[in-house]
Write a protein that holds these residues in place. Structure first.
Motif, short mmCIF file in Angstrom:
data_model
loop_
_atom_site.label_atom_id
_atom_site.label_comp_id
_atom_site.label_asym_id
_atom_site.label_seq_id
_atom_site.Cartn_x
_atom_site.Cartn_y
_atom_site.Cartn_z
N GLU A 32 26.55 18.10 26.88
CA GLU A 32 26.89 18.53 25.52
C GLU A 32 28.40 18.51 25.27
O GLU A 32 28.88 19.11 24.30
CB GLU A 32 26.31 19.91 25.23
CG GLU A 32 26.66 21.01 26.21
CD GLU A 32 25.92 20.93 27.55
OE1 GLU A 32 26.56 21.27 28.55
OE2 GLU A 32 24.76 20.55 27.61
N GLN A 75 24.44 10.94 23.26
CA GLN A 75 24.12 12.33 22.90
C GLN A 75 23.15 12.40 21.73
O GLN A 75 22.22 13.21 21.73
CB GLN A 75 25.39 13.10 22.56
CG GLN A 75 26.19 13.53 23.74
CD GLN A 75 27.44 14.27 23.32
OE1 GLN A 75 28.02 14.01 22.27
NE2 GLN A 75 27.86 15.19 24.17
N ASN A 76 23.37 11.57 20.71
CA ASN A 76 22.47 11.58 19.55
C ASN A 76 21.06 11.19 19.95
O ASN A 76 20.08 11.80 19.49
CB ASN A 76 23.00 10.66 18.45
CG ASN A 76 24.25 11.22 17.80
OD1 ASN A 76 24.50 12.42 17.83
ND2 ASN A 76 25.04 10.35 17.21
N ARG A 131 19.55 14.10 21.70
CA ARG A 131 19.16 15.15 20.76
C ARG A 131 17.79 14.85 20.15
O ARG A 131 16.95 15.74 20.02
CB ARG A 131 20.22 15.33 19.68
CG ARG A 131 21.47 16.01 20.21
CD ARG A 131 22.62 15.97 19.23
NE ARG A 131 22.39 16.85 18.09
CZ ARG A 131 23.26 16.99 17.10
NH1 ARG A 131 24.41 16.33 17.12
NH2 ARG A 131 23.00 17.79 16.10
N LEU A 146 22.62 19.74 21.23
CA LEU A 146 21.98 19.46 22.51
C LEU A 146 21.74 20.72 23.33
O LEU A 146 20.66 20.90 23.89
CB LEU A 146 22.86 18.47 23.29
CG LEU A 146 22.24 17.72 24.44
CD1 LEU A 146 20.97 17.00 24.04
CD2 LEU A 146 23.24 16.72 25.01
N SER A 181 14.41 16.90 21.11
CA SER A 181 13.75 17.58 19.99
C SER A 181 12.23 17.47 20.11
O SER A 181 11.50 18.32 19.63
CB SER A 181 14.20 16.98 18.66
OG SER A 181 15.55 17.28 18.41
#
Length: 179
Positions: free
Chosen positions: A109, A122-123, A126, A51, A130
């Motif tokens: 993070e 968090q995933n 990410r 992250l 991205s």
């Protein structure tokens, strides 16, 4: 943003036939969230960056409206991850969601336990970061905004008020887009 992932997805989108492209986002315990894109039978694997490496310049609008085109992808990513976690974790409560959001709003993070709703958030962040240009401050503001929504729905409708609310919103939006 992660230009390598954006390029891979652009390559996949350039393919004319839908049958020639498949995409799978999975979580490998060793490498973390992974995107696998199969183009014409050839599989490309891309591990999402941490992250902290994905923050961009950001939107930095004076107010954060979750329904605005600028912030909707970010807010949807967070709320969809919460809803997904709720489906996999039947004992999830608004309180656990709120604690995760408040902790991540301080440090997005931060280290999290893989089975915690914070890890799922968090995933999702990410993946979103991205592809989209959000700053750390944008992420923190979105997390705080959603935390306030959790508080409001919990006060009004009990310990599962927010979770029932987003389940209803997402089921309504899916039926809207199917028609």
């Amino acid at each position: 943003m992660d230009q390598a992932l954006r390029d891979l997805l652009a390559q996949a989108m350039d393919k004319s036939g839908k049958d020639s492209v498949e995409m799978l986002v999975s979580h490998d315990e060793n490498s973390g969230p992974t995107v696998r894109v199969t183009i014409d039978g050839q599989t490309h694997t891309h591990v999402l960056k941490p992250l902290a490496e994905l923050y961009g310049k950001g939107v930095e609008a004076p107010t954060l409206d979750p329904a605005s085109p600028e912030y909707m992808p970010l807010c949807l990513a967070i709320e969809e991850s919460i809803l997904s976690c709720e489906r996999e974790t039947p004992d999830l409560t608004d309180t656990r969601v709120l604690l995760a959001l408040e902790r991540l709003a301080i440090k997005p993070e931060a280290d999290t336990h893989p089975d915690d709703v914070a890890s799922d958030i968090q995933n999702a962040l990410r993946m979103c970061l991205s592809l989209e240009n959000y700053s750390r401050r944008d992420v923190q503001r979105a997390l705080r905004k959603i935390a306030k929504s959790v508080q409001r729905h919990t006060r009004a409708d009990g310990p599962y008020g927010y979770l029932r609310f987003i389940a209803k919103v997402f089921s309504t939006s899916r039926s809207f887009f199917r028609t």
